[in-house]
Scaffold this motif. Structure first.
Motif, mmCIF file in Angstrom:
data_model
loop_
_atom_site.group_PDB
_atom_site.id
_atom_site.type_symbol
_atom_site.label_atom_id
_atom_site.label_comp_id
_atom_site.label_asym_id
_atom_site.label_seq_id
_atom_site.Cartn_x
_atom_site.Cartn_y
_atom_site.Cartn_z
ATOM 1 N N GLY A 26 15.228 10.943 8.685
ATOM 2 C CA GLY A 26 14.779 9.857 9.535
ATOM 3 C C GLY A 26 13.291 9.599 9.363
ATOM 4 N N PHE A 27 12.905 8.342 9.342
ATOM 5 C CA PHE A 27 11.510 7.964 9.204
ATOM 6 C C PHE A 27 11.108 7.057 10.360
ATOM 7 C CE2 PHE A 27 12.830 8.904 4.870
ATOM 8 C CZ PHE A 27 11.771 9.666 4.400
ATOM 9 N N GLU A 28 9.850 7.178 10.757
ATOM 10 C CA GLU A 28 9.322 6.259 11.740
ATOM 11 C C GLU A 28 9.088 4.897 11.093
ATOM 12 O OE1 GLU A 28 5.819 7.857 13.410
ATOM 13 O OE2 GLU A 28 6.766 9.695 14.149
ATOM 14 N N GLU A 29 8.898 3.892 11.934
ATOM 15 C CA GLU A 29 8.640 2.554 11.419
ATOM 16 C C GLU A 29 7.343 2.537 10.620
ATOM 17 O OE1 GLU A 29 7.958 -2.027 13.058
ATOM 18 O OE2 GLU A 29 8.368 -0.363 14.445
ATOM 19 N N ALA A 30 7.386 1.899 9.464
ATOM 20 C CA ALA A 30 6.206 1.830 8.613
ATOM 21 C C ALA A 30 5.135 0.962 9.259
ATOM 22 C CB ALA A 30 6.568 1.266 7.236
ATOM 23 N N LEU A 31 3.903 1.442 9.241
ATOM 24 C CA LEU A 31 2.785 0.709 9.823
ATOM 25 C C LEU A 31 1.729 0.462 8.750
ATOM 26 C CD1 LEU A 31 2.345 2.721 13.150
ATOM 27 C CD2 LEU A 31 3.497 0.525 12.854
ATOM 28 N N PRO A 32 1.204 -0.752 8.665
ATOM 29 C CA PRO A 32 0.126 -1.008 7.698
ATOM 30 C C PRO A 32 -1.171 -0.337 8.138
ATOM 31 C CG PRO A 32 0.487 -2.930 9.085
ATOM 32 C CD PRO A 32 1.571 -1.941 9.431
ATOM 33 N N VAL A 33 -1.839 0.303 7.200
ATOM 34 C CA VAL A 33 -3.110 0.970 7.477
ATOM 35 C C VAL A 33 -4.109 0.481 6.439
ATOM 36 C CG1 VAL A 33 -4.296 3.172 7.765
ATOM 37 C CG2 VAL A 33 -1.865 2.999 8.318
ATOM 38 N N SER A 34 -5.086 -0.278 6.868
ATOM 39 C CA SER A 34 -6.028 -0.887 5.926
ATOM 40 C C SER A 34 -7.102 0.107 5.497
ATOM 41 C CB SER A 34 -6.688 -2.109 6.558
ATOM 42 O OG SER A 34 -7.409 -1.741 7.721
ATOM 43 N N VAL A 35 -7.562 -0.058 4.278
ATOM 44 C CA VAL A 35 -8.650 0.741 3.710
ATOM 45 C C VAL A 35 -9.814 -0.194 3.448
ATOM 46 C CG1 VAL A 35 -9.356 2.258 1.835
ATOM 47 C CG2 VAL A 35 -6.994 2.292 2.637
ATOM 48 N N ARG A 36 -11.008 0.230 3.826
ATOM 49 C CA ARG A 36 -12.173 -0.625 3.665
ATOM 50 C C ARG A 36 -12.718 -0.532 2.244
ATOM 51 N NH1 ARG A 36 -12.858 1.452 8.803
ATOM 52 N NH2 ARG A 36 -14.246 3.109 8.069
ATOM 53 N N ALA A 37 -11.977 -1.092 1.309
ATOM 54 C CA ALA A 37 -12.423 -1.152 -0.085
ATOM 55 C C ALA A 37 -13.152 -2.472 -0.293
ATOM 56 C CB ALA A 37 -11.225 -1.052 -1.025
ATOM 57 N N ASP A 38 -14.235 -2.411 -1.023
ATOM 58 C CA ASP A 38 -15.052 -3.602 -1.260
ATOM 59 C C ASP A 38 -14.842 -4.125 -2.674
ATOM 60 O OD1 ASP A 38 -16.215 -3.298 1.274
ATOM 61 O OD2 ASP A 38 -17.698 -1.884 0.486
ATOM 62 N N GLY A 39 -15.119 -5.410 -2.844
ATOM 63 C CA GLY A 39 -15.100 -5.989 -4.181
ATOM 64 C C GLY A 39 -13.740 -5.917 -4.833
ATOM 65 N N VAL A 40 -13.754 -5.791 -6.162
ATOM 66 C CA VAL A 40 -12.527 -5.703 -6.953
ATOM 67 C C VAL A 40 -12.148 -4.234 -7.075
ATOM 68 C CG1 VAL A 40 -11.436 -6.209 -9.159
ATOM 69 C CG2 VAL A 40 -13.115 -7.806 -8.205
ATOM 70 N N SER A 41 -11.116 -3.814 -6.353
ATOM 71 C CA SER A 41 -10.676 -2.420 -6.397
ATOM 72 C C SER A 41 -9.411 -2.306 -7.232
ATOM 73 C CB SER A 41 -10.425 -1.893 -4.981
ATOM 74 O OG SER A 41 -9.464 -2.683 -4.310
ATOM 75 N N LEU A 42 -9.264 -1.200 -7.921
ATOM 76 C CA LEU A 42 -8.110 -0.992 -8.787
ATOM 77 C C LEU A 42 -7.894 0.492 -9.008
ATOM 78 C CD1 LEU A 42 -9.176 -1.720 -12.468
ATOM 79 C CD2 LEU A 42 -10.795 -1.781 -10.598
ATOM 80 N N GLY A 43 -6.700 0.817 -9.517
ATOM 81 C CA GLY A 43 -6.374 2.204 -9.829
ATOM 82 C C GLY A 43 -6.236 3.107 -8.623
ATOM 83 N N PRO A 44 -5.529 2.698 -7.536
ATOM 84 C CA PRO A 44 -5.387 3.589 -6.385
ATOM 85 C C PRO A 44 -4.526 4.799 -6.721
ATOM 86 C CG PRO A 44 -3.944 1.703 -6.138
ATOM 87 C CD PRO A 44 -4.784 1.439 -7.348
ATOM 88 N N ARG A 45 -4.876 5.936 -6.121
ATOM 89 C CA ARG A 45 -4.102 7.155 -6.366
ATOM 90 C C ARG A 45 -4.143 8.040 -5.127
ATOM 91 N NH1 ARG A 45 -4.509 10.951 -11.806
ATOM 92 N NH2 ARG A 45 -2.698 12.259 -11.364
ATOM 93 N N LEU A 46 -2.967 8.404 -4.630
ATOM 94 C CA LEU A 46 -2.850 9.287 -3.476
ATOM 95 C C LEU A 46 -2.791 10.739 -3.923
ATOM 96 C CD1 LEU A 46 -0.217 7.459 -1.240
ATOM 97 C CD2 LEU A 46 -2.576 7.968 -0.583
#
Length: 244
Positions: A26-46
């Motif tokens: 079971g999973f809870e409802e997905a919630l959007p969580v914003s990240v304060r990235a500036d400009g042109v961001s790319l290559g995200p990795r958790l």
């Protein structure tokens, strides 16, 4: 319907039947969580380790590119921290840097930096912070071959003596093939146990490491001499190899 179609349909039904007998988590409802990235961001990795989750990414700048990261806890991303701004940073959609939590306020960052003018002549660079990104130690390389070749696709994993590293190493190219190497780094940035895990592997595929009770297990795409990589990829063969 021919014999192959009947066989495929039978297998498909059998797989579905097997799946229905297992209860899904079971999973809870997905919630959007914003990240304060500036400009042109790319290559995200958790990255997640020791109860901490981090998100790292690159941002292009006038003098190259930056590596930045944020920590996630209490259901929100915390303040963004800068790791490095490198005028020679290799920015690519497949070979990505990362900031890995080591426990407490310690994190290990790795990124890629051009070593020559070739399109894939770049090194792995490492740096560590013990104060959650307020300051970073002088960067260094986990490899000392000094060749203007590809070094990347890094995986980071815990080891009793420190932090384990696994990466693709092109020191034998172009005459030889891409190799897979491993090493351990301690809190002082001292390297040990550097070794060659495999002397011929795919030259552009991601690595990963799972730590089992018997030790770390490296997951990577292998190949054999004389066998084109495209044919091997089409077979979709993944090899698990114990690092000894």
């Amino acid at each position: 319907m021919n014999a192959h179609q009947i066989l495929f349909a039978s297998l498909f039904v059998a797989i579905l039947s097997g799946c229905t007998k297992q209860s899904l988590p079971g999973f809870e409802e997905a919630l959007p969580v914003s990240v304060r990235a500036d400009g042109v961001s790319l290559g995200p990795r958790l990255s997640h380790a020791n109860g901490m989750t981090t998100l790292s990414w690159m941002e292009r700048s006038e003098s190259g590119a930056q590596l930045r990261f944020a920590r996630y806890f209490d259901r929100k991303w915390r303040d963004v921290s800068d790791v490095i701004e490198d005028p020679k940073m290799f920015v690519n959609w497949a070979d990505l840097p990362a900031v890995t939590p080591l426990g407490g306020d310690a994190f290990l960052a790795h990124w890629l930096s051009y070593s020559a003018d070739g399109p894939y002549s770049y090194d792995v660079m490492l740096s560590r912070t013990d104060d959650a990104g307020e300051s970073w130690a002088t960067s260094y390389r986990p490899h000392d071959d000094g060749t203007p070749t590809e070094h990347g696709f890094v995986s980071v994993y815990p080891m009793p003596e420190g932090t384990g590293l696994l990466w693709l190493d092109g020191r034998n190219t172009p005459d030889g093939g891409m190799t897979l190497r491993a090493a351990t780094v301690n809190a002082k940035g001292e390297l040990s146990a550097e070794s060659e895990v495999d002397n011929l592997i795919c030259d552009c595929c991601q690595t990963d490491v799972a730590v089992a009770s018997s030790g770390p297990v490296a997951i990577y795409r292998d190949r054999h001499a004389g066998l084109p990589r495209t044919v091997y990829v089409s077979c979709d063969v993944i090899v698990a190899h114990f690092i000894r």
